[in-house]
Design a protein around this motif. Structure first.
Motif, PDB file in Angstrom:
ATOM      1  N   GLN A  19       0.839  -1.191   0.000  1.00 45.65           N
ATOM      2  CA  GLN A  19       0.000   0.000   0.000  1.00 45.65           C
ATOM      3  C   GLN A  19       0.878   1.246   0.000  1.00 45.65           C
ATOM      4  O   GLN A  19       1.876   1.318   0.725  1.00 45.65           O
ATOM      5  CB  GLN A  19      -0.918  -0.006   1.214  1.00 45.65           C
ATOM      6  CG  GLN A  19      -2.006   1.032   1.156  1.00 45.65           C
ATOM      7  CD  GLN A  19      -2.995   0.861   2.303  1.00 45.65           C
ATOM      8  OE1 GLN A  19      -2.665   0.331   3.356  1.00 45.65           O
ATOM      9  NE2 GLN A  19      -4.209   1.317   2.089  1.00 45.65           N
ATOM     10  N   LYS A  20       0.499   2.223  -0.823  1.00 48.12           N
ATOM     11  CA  LYS A  20       1.230   3.482  -0.893  1.00 48.12           C
ATOM     12  C   LYS A  20       1.088   4.245   0.418  1.00 48.12           C
ATOM     13  O   LYS A  20       0.008   4.318   0.990  1.00 48.12           O
ATOM     14  CB  LYS A  20       0.685   4.316  -2.052  1.00 48.12           C
ATOM     15  CG  LYS A  20       1.416   5.606  -2.285  1.00 48.12           C
ATOM     16  CD  LYS A  20       0.835   6.364  -3.469  1.00 48.12           C
ATOM     17  CE  LYS A  20       1.507   7.698  -3.626  1.00 48.12           C
ATOM     18  NZ  LYS A  20       0.878   8.498  -4.678  1.00 48.12           N
ATOM     19  N   LYS A  21       2.188   4.811   0.906  1.00 46.63           N
ATOM     20  CA  LYS A  21       2.160   5.597   2.138  1.00 46.63           C
ATOM     21  C   LYS A  21       1.351   6.874   1.902  1.00 46.63           C
ATOM     22  O   LYS A  21       1.566   7.595   0.933  1.00 46.63           O
ATOM     23  CB  LYS A  21       3.585   5.963   2.563  1.00 46.63           C
ATOM     24  CG  LYS A  21       3.647   6.700   3.871  1.00 46.63           C
ATOM     25  CD  LYS A  21       5.064   6.974   4.297  1.00 46.63           C
ATOM     26  CE  LYS A  21       5.077   7.725   5.615  1.00 46.63           C
ATOM     27  NZ  LYS A  21       6.425   8.010   6.063  1.00 46.63           N
ATOM     28  N   GLN A  22       0.408   7.139   2.802  1.00 46.59           N
ATOM     29  CA  GLN A  22      -0.427   8.333   2.692  1.00 46.59           C
ATOM     30  C   GLN A  22       0.370   9.570   3.104  1.00 46.59           C
ATOM     31  O   GLN A  22       1.048   9.571   4.126  1.00 46.59           O
ATOM     32  CB  GLN A  22      -1.665   8.198   3.569  1.00 46.59           C
ATOM     33  CG  GLN A  22      -2.655   9.327   3.385  1.00 46.59           C
ATOM     34  CD  GLN A  22      -3.899   9.147   4.243  1.00 46.59           C
ATOM     35  OE1 GLN A  22      -3.840   8.589   5.322  1.00 46.59           O
ATOM     36  NE2 GLN A  22      -5.013   9.631   3.739  1.00 46.59           N
ATOM     37  N   LEU A  23       0.302  10.605   2.282  1.00 50.89           N
ATOM     38  CA  LEU A  23       0.961  11.870   2.577  1.00 50.89           C
ATOM     39  C   LEU A  23      -0.071  12.886   3.040  1.00 50.89           C
ATOM     40  O   LEU A  23      -1.225  12.830   2.649  1.00 50.89           O
ATOM     41  CB  LEU A  23       1.684  12.406   1.340  1.00 50.89           C
ATOM     42  CG  LEU A  23       2.798  11.538   0.777  1.00 50.89           C
ATOM     43  CD1 LEU A  23       3.355  12.159  -0.498  1.00 50.89           C
ATOM     44  CD2 LEU A  23       3.897  11.323   1.794  1.00 50.89           C
ATOM     45  N   GLY A  24       0.354  13.828   3.838  1.00 51.06           N
ATOM     46  CA  GLY A  24      -0.517  14.893   4.320  1.00 51.06           C
ATOM     47  C   GLY A  24       0.247  16.195   4.389  1.00 51.06           C
ATOM     48  O   GLY A  24       1.405  16.283   3.987  1.00 51.06           O
ATOM     49  N   TRP A  41     -11.230  15.784   1.812  1.00 49.29           N
ATOM     50  CA  TRP A  41     -10.170  15.624   2.805  1.00 49.29           C
ATOM     51  C   TRP A  41     -10.772  15.627   4.208  1.00 49.29           C
ATOM     52  O   TRP A  41     -11.966  15.823   4.382  1.00 49.29           O
ATOM     53  CB  TRP A  41      -9.158  16.770   2.698  1.00 49.29           C
ATOM     54  CG  TRP A  41      -8.525  16.934   1.356  1.00 49.29           C
ATOM     55  CD1 TRP A  41      -8.321  15.964   0.409  1.00 49.29           C
ATOM     56  CD2 TRP A  41      -8.020  18.145   0.792  1.00 49.29           C
ATOM     57  NE1 TRP A  41      -7.705  16.498  -0.690  1.00 49.29           N
ATOM     58  CE2 TRP A  41      -7.501  17.840  -0.491  1.00 49.29           C
ATOM     59  CE3 TRP A  41      -7.939  19.452   1.239  1.00 49.29           C
ATOM     60  CZ2 TRP A  41      -6.924  18.796  -1.319  1.00 49.29           C
ATOM     61  CZ3 TRP A  41      -7.365  20.405   0.414  1.00 49.29           C
ATOM     62  CH2 TRP A  41      -6.860  20.071  -0.848  1.00 49.29           C
TER      63      TRP A  41
END
Length: 53
Positions: free
Chosen positions: A3-8, A42
């Motif tokens: 799973q792609k790491k979620q960015l914020g 968001w």
């Protein structure tokens, strides 16, 4: 599948009106900020407070 790491985005700062004779009231800012966040799909985790400095 990895799973792609979620960015914020981390926000730290103050919001002021461009007109020195106007103020940014907390409730008005908060309503517009949350509308903006939700309109983009968001969510926001954090806090806000009224300042006078």
């Amino acid at each position: 599948m990895k799973q792609k790491k979620q960015l914020g985005v981390y926000i730290e700062g103050c919001i002021y009106a461009n007109d020195d004779n106007k103020s940014v009231e907390h409730d008005e800012f908060w309503d517009k900020f949350i509308d903006f966040i939700e309109a983009n799909g968001w969510h926001f985790g954090g806090g806000t407070k009224q300042i006078d400095a």
